[in-house]
Design an enzyme around this catalytic site. Structure first.
Site, PDB file in Angstrom:
ATOM      1  N   SER A   1       0.785  -1.237   0.000  1.00 46.40           N
ATOM      2  CA  SER A   1       0.000   0.000   0.000  1.00 46.40           C
ATOM      3  C   SER A   1       0.814   1.284   0.000  1.00 46.40           C
ATOM      4  O   SER A   1       0.264   2.370  -0.151  1.00 46.40           O
ATOM      5  CB  SER A   1      -0.962   0.011   1.191  1.00 46.40           C
ATOM      6  OG  SER A   1      -0.265   0.024   2.413  1.00 46.40           O
TER       7      SER A   1
ATOM      8  N   LYS B   1      -5.906   4.891   8.254  1.00 50.81           N
ATOM      9  CA  LYS B   1      -4.757   5.640   7.771  1.00 50.81           C
ATOM     10  C   LYS B   1      -5.019   7.145   7.804  1.00 50.81           C
ATOM     11  O   LYS B   1      -4.096   7.934   8.032  1.00 50.81           O
ATOM     12  CB  LYS B   1      -4.378   5.167   6.368  1.00 50.81           C
ATOM     13  CG  LYS B   1      -3.823   3.748   6.369  1.00 50.81           C
ATOM     14  CD  LYS B   1      -3.409   3.264   4.999  1.00 50.81           C
ATOM     15  CE  LYS B   1      -2.812   1.852   5.100  1.00 50.81           C
ATOM     16  NZ  LYS B   1      -2.322   1.359   3.804  1.00 50.81           N
TER      17      LYS B   1
END
Length: 340
Positions: A235, A280
């Site tokens: 990611s 996140k």
């Protein structure tokens, strides 16, 4: 005296039960906001340019759930619970899962380097090293011989240039035939003879029972190093590519801002969806990020960008959430920022 003994015994039993709760794992994983980590200290392009601001990768913390972490996640807004089968593949061990995540990180770094160097007009080359064992199937010939993370370099004393060549060679053999594998484990060279066996779900196909991917090293000039330690998964690809490109070019894309983000990166520069976008956003906000680059998925319903924008609104952050589809799109946006 008798009452004191009963109390001590009850206290001891209760303490054992409480302690056992920490070590008894449920068939679930729990995820929570991780960290936002500056990339300049962990990525170094030889002779690269400095930057006034920062690019940051964002992470999610994940672990097997015990009773307490499961109950905590149940009542926590930005913690998520996932059944084991949604995280690990069928028949995949914890070790194999970790190896797969680290390999996905390596693949992400390789793609990021390729994208950044090509954008900077610099040549890219590869050195093929072998095939990388990702998973070993139970009750197949490789079980107990190979492990996730092994790198196979030869079969029957022959080198091969891709995983396709390896699979093609093995598939031409017959059940019961024996092949000799040369492989490396932890830097140590080993050799083993393995008999071939038909697959249960495909009796016409023989093999040793491993899933594998190509293991190749990218060659670029100037040299670049990425020290990602134990961070796994793909990611951070987008942010890797931006940091590398920024060090390769004189113009500072950060413009002095604290820029976080996430998203996979493919060799053609496409930015892909990732998991844990809400967590996140929380991590980036806590780290003081001013801008967050989120995969837009070409505006698809339920995209990472839409989920990120919703979370940003929920936590009341001033951080700008920017939809990104490609590396080029990210560069264009950053080039258009007014310097701080």
């Amino acid at each position: 005296m008798k009452r004191n003994k009963i109390f001590l015994r009850s206290f001891f039993i209760a303490a054992v039960i409480l302690l056992a709760g920490f070590f008894y794992y449920l068939p679930y994983y729990v995820t929570k906001p991780g960290m936002a980590k500056q990339l300049e200290p962990i990525i170094e392009v030889e002779g690269g340019y400095d930057e006034a601001g920062d690019f940051m990768l964002t992470t999610v913390r994940m672990g097997r759930a015990n009773i307490y972490s499961y109950l905590t996640a149940k009542v926590s807004k930005f913690q998520e619970i996932y059944p084991v089968e949604e995280i690990r593949r069928e028949d995949e061990t914890d070790e194999e899962y970790n190896v797969r995540q680290l390999h996905l990180m390596d693949t992400s770094k390789t793609a990021a380097i390729e994208v950044a160097y090509k954008k900077a007009g610099l040549p890219v080359d590869y050195e093929y090293r072998g095939v990388y064992v990702m998973n070993v199937l139970p009750d197949m010939p490789a079980d107990g011989v190979l492990k996730a993370g092994d790198m196979i370099t030869q079969v029957d004393h022959q080198k091969f240039k891709s995983s396709e060549e390896f699979i093609s060679y093995v598939s031409k053999q017959k059940e019961g035939d024996t092949i000799t594998l040369a492989y490396k484990r932890g830097g140590e060279s080993k050799e083993a003879e393995v008999s071939l066996k038909a697959f249960k779900d495909d009796p016409d196909k023989v093999g040793i029972g491993i899933s594998l991917v190509d293991d190749k090293e990218i060659k670029v000039e100037p040299e670049v190093s990425l020290n990602t330690e134990e961070i796994g998964g793909p990611s951070a690809g987008l942010m890797f590519s931006l940091e590398i490109y920024n060090q390769l070019t004189k113009e500072d894309l950060t413009r002095g801002y604290q820029i976080a983000g996430t998203g996979t990166i493919s060799a053609d520069g496409t930015v892909g969806r990732i998991g844990g976008i809400e967590q996140k956003i929380v991590a980036a906000d806590k780290a003081g990020a001013e801008i967050f680059l989120a995969p837009n998925e070409n505006g698809a319903a339920g995209s990472n960008y839409s989920e990120a924008a919703k979370t940003a609104e929920e936590i009341g952050t001033d951080m700008k959430i920017i939809p990104i589809n490609t590396f080029e799109e990210a560069v264009d946006y950053l080039e258009g920022l007014d310097p701080k």
